[in-house]
Write a protein that holds these residues in place. Structure first.
Motif, PDB file in Angstrom:
ATOM      1  N   UNK A 144     -14.152  -0.153   8.805  1.00 47.31           N
ATOM      2  CA  UNK A 144     -12.796   0.038   9.339  1.00 47.31           C
ATOM      3  C   UNK A 144     -11.787  -0.973   8.785  1.00 47.31           C
ATOM      4  N   UNK A 145     -12.231  -2.193   8.495  1.00 48.21           N
ATOM      5  CA  UNK A 145     -11.354  -3.175   7.868  1.00 48.21           C
ATOM      6  C   UNK A 145     -10.997  -2.745   6.448  1.00 48.21           C
ATOM      7  N   UNK A 146     -12.009  -2.316   5.707  1.00 50.32           N
ATOM      8  CA  UNK A 146     -11.746  -1.864   4.339  1.00 50.32           C
ATOM      9  C   UNK A 146     -10.777  -0.684   4.321  1.00 50.32           C
ATOM     10  N   UNK A 147     -10.891   0.187   5.310  1.00 49.67           N
ATOM     11  CA  UNK A 147     -10.006   1.350   5.359  1.00 49.67           C
ATOM     12  C   UNK A 147      -8.546   0.916   5.458  1.00 49.67           C
ATOM     13  N   UNK A 148      -8.275  -0.095   6.276  1.00 52.00           N
ATOM     14  CA  UNK A 148      -6.905  -0.583   6.430  1.00 52.00           C
ATOM     15  C   UNK A 148      -6.428  -1.242   5.137  1.00 52.00           C
ATOM     16  N   UNK A 149      -7.293  -2.036   4.520  1.00 50.02           N
ATOM     17  CA  UNK A 149      -6.931  -2.721   3.278  1.00 50.02           C
ATOM     18  C   UNK A 149      -6.644  -1.702   2.176  1.00 50.02           C
ATOM     19  N   UNK A 150      -7.516  -0.706   2.048  1.00 49.53           N
ATOM     20  CA  UNK A 150      -7.327   0.319   1.017  1.00 49.53           C
ATOM     21  C   UNK A 150      -6.088   1.160   1.293  1.00 49.53           C
ATOM     22  N   UNK A 151      -5.845   1.468   2.547  1.00 55.25           N
ATOM     23  CA  UNK A 151      -4.668   2.265   2.926  1.00 55.25           C
ATOM     24  C   UNK A 151      -3.377   1.621   2.433  1.00 55.25           C
ATOM     25  N   UNK A 152      -3.339   0.289   2.443  1.00 52.95           N
ATOM     26  CA  UNK A 152      -2.123  -0.430   2.053  1.00 52.95           C
ATOM     27  C   UNK A 152      -2.158  -0.908   0.604  1.00 52.95           C
ATOM     28  N   UNK A 153      -3.183  -0.520  -0.132  1.00 54.91           N
ATOM     29  CA  UNK A 153      -3.254  -0.860  -1.546  1.00 54.91           C
ATOM     30  C   UNK A 153      -3.419  -2.346  -1.817  1.00 54.91           C
ATOM     31  N   UNK A 154      -4.168  -3.041  -0.969  1.00 53.07           N
ATOM     32  CA  UNK A 154      -4.340  -4.484  -1.103  1.00 53.07           C
ATOM     33  C   UNK A 154      -5.688  -4.820  -1.721  1.00 53.07           C
ATOM     34  N   UNK A 155      -5.972  -6.113  -1.839  1.00 54.06           N
ATOM     35  CA  UNK A 155      -7.158  -6.604  -2.537  1.00 54.06           C
ATOM     36  C   UNK A 155      -8.190  -7.123  -1.536  1.00 54.06           C
ATOM     37  N   UNK A 156      -9.454  -6.822  -1.764  1.00 61.47           N
ATOM     38  CA  UNK A 156     -10.556  -7.393  -0.987  1.00 61.47           C
ATOM     39  C   UNK A 156     -11.335  -8.336  -1.891  1.00 61.47           C
ATOM     40  N   UNK A 157     -11.414  -9.592  -1.492  1.00 56.07           N
ATOM     41  CA  UNK A 157     -12.105 -10.619  -2.271  1.00 56.07           C
ATOM     42  C   UNK A 157     -13.378 -11.019  -1.533  1.00 56.07           C
ATOM     43  N   UNK A 158     -14.526 -10.892  -2.209  1.00 52.51           N
ATOM     44  CA  UNK A 158     -15.814 -11.180  -1.591  1.00 52.51           C
ATOM     45  C   UNK A 158     -16.457 -12.404  -2.242  1.00 52.51           C
TER      46      UNK A 158
END
Length: 308
Positions: free
Chosen positions: A150-164
């Motif tokens: 669900x967190x990734x869904x919000x990040x992807x929805x807004x076109x942002x970056x996920x750093x792992x």
């Protein structure tokens, strides 16, 4: 609350773009070391007592060096029971005051569940954060655990970056039982599922991914929106296959990152100068790939292509 963050970086005014820096100190702390902790981390990196910087101090530091930087904290409330300090909101508010050199990321422990998802949306829509930092080791989850989706869904929805974070970590290193930190969570192969299930999500695998470097190279080579940052290690210790791929197949997907303050950008860049990197690839790694990722190039389409 200060104005919502908007990127104000002038690409021509900077010599490098550090995509991986930590904020360890609130502006409300009285001294550089008041934030406490991180002594084991300092010992792990051989720097003794690790300094702490607030957002304005980081802005001054990078501005003096004509560099831009992504800044963030790490929320590991499920491990230590404490709210991140400084808070995500403080980092975003202060980055907005220094938007000529800083880009704010947020960090939310996936174990926060629905409350964390609501917080992510608020940080994006009200504060303008541009990415999210995940630390699977200290947050105790596999990146492909549906808990985090669900967190990734919000990040992807807004076109942002996920750093792992990937690979071994200095968190808990040398402490009893490694401070309760389990290394298994940071194998970058687990991020491959995330890249499949969220094909429009821009992902950064942080650090040379010891002992899973080949896995990281494979994922970044196979998945068009997966990048690798080179933080947390001096370039003189980079494994040869990482240098080989950075020079060739992944030349448009490898990013400069220092992991400051555990490694200074000066030390990183001095060692990078001695690395056998092609002259035409150096500017890509130092800033151009990051500028493209954040839509700051003339062609503001994000980097989705594989290097030739």
């Amino acid at each position: 609350m200060s104005s919502r963050y908007e990127i104000g970086i002038d690409p021509e005014a900077i010599v490098a773009f550090d995509v991986h820096t930590h904020v360890h100190k609130s502006v409300h702390a009285e001294s550089q070391h008041e934030a406490g902790g991180n002594e084991e981390m300092g010992a792990y990196f051989g720097i003794g007592s690790m300094p702490h910087y607030s957002v304005p101090e980081l802005a001054d530091y990078y501005r003096e060096r004509k560099m831009a930087a992504c800044v963030f904290t790490v929320d590991s409330i499920s491990l230590d029971g404490e709210e991140p300090e400084p808070a995500n909101e403080e980092i975003a508010e202060l980055a907005a005051e220094h938007n000529d050199v800083l880009i704010p990321f947020a960090s939310i422990d996936p174990h926060r569940g629905a409350a964390g998802v609501r917080l992510a949306r608020r940080l994006i829509e009200e504060y303008g954060v541009r990415g999210f930092k995940f630390h699977p080791n200290s947050q105790g989850f596999f990146p492909n655990d549906r808990l985090a989706y669900p967190l990734y869904e919000v990040i992807a929805e807004h076109g942002l970056v996920a750093l792992f974070h990937s690979g071994q970590t200095g968190v808990g290193a040398g402490g009893t039982g490694g401070g309760g930190i389990r290394l298994k969570y940071s194998n970058p192969l687990h991020v491959d599922d995330v890249a499949v299930d969220f094909p429009d999500l821009d992902i950064i695998l942080a650090h040379p991914s010891f002992p899973w470097q080949d896995e990281a190279l494979s994922v970044a080579n196979h998945k068009p929106r997966v990048h690798i940052d080179l933080s947390g290690w001096s370039p003189k210790y980079f494994p040869p296959q990482l240098v080989q791929y950075a020079n060739s197949l992944l030349k448009k997907k490898v990013l400069f990152g220092s992991d400051f303050p555990v490694i200074t950008p000066e030390r990183w860049m001095a060692d990078f100068e001695k690395l056998e990197v092609k002259p035409e690839v150096r500017p890509l790694i130092l800033k151009e790939n990051a500028l493209r990722l954040f839509g700051l190039t003339k062609d503001d389409a994000k980097s989705t292509e594989k290097g030739a």
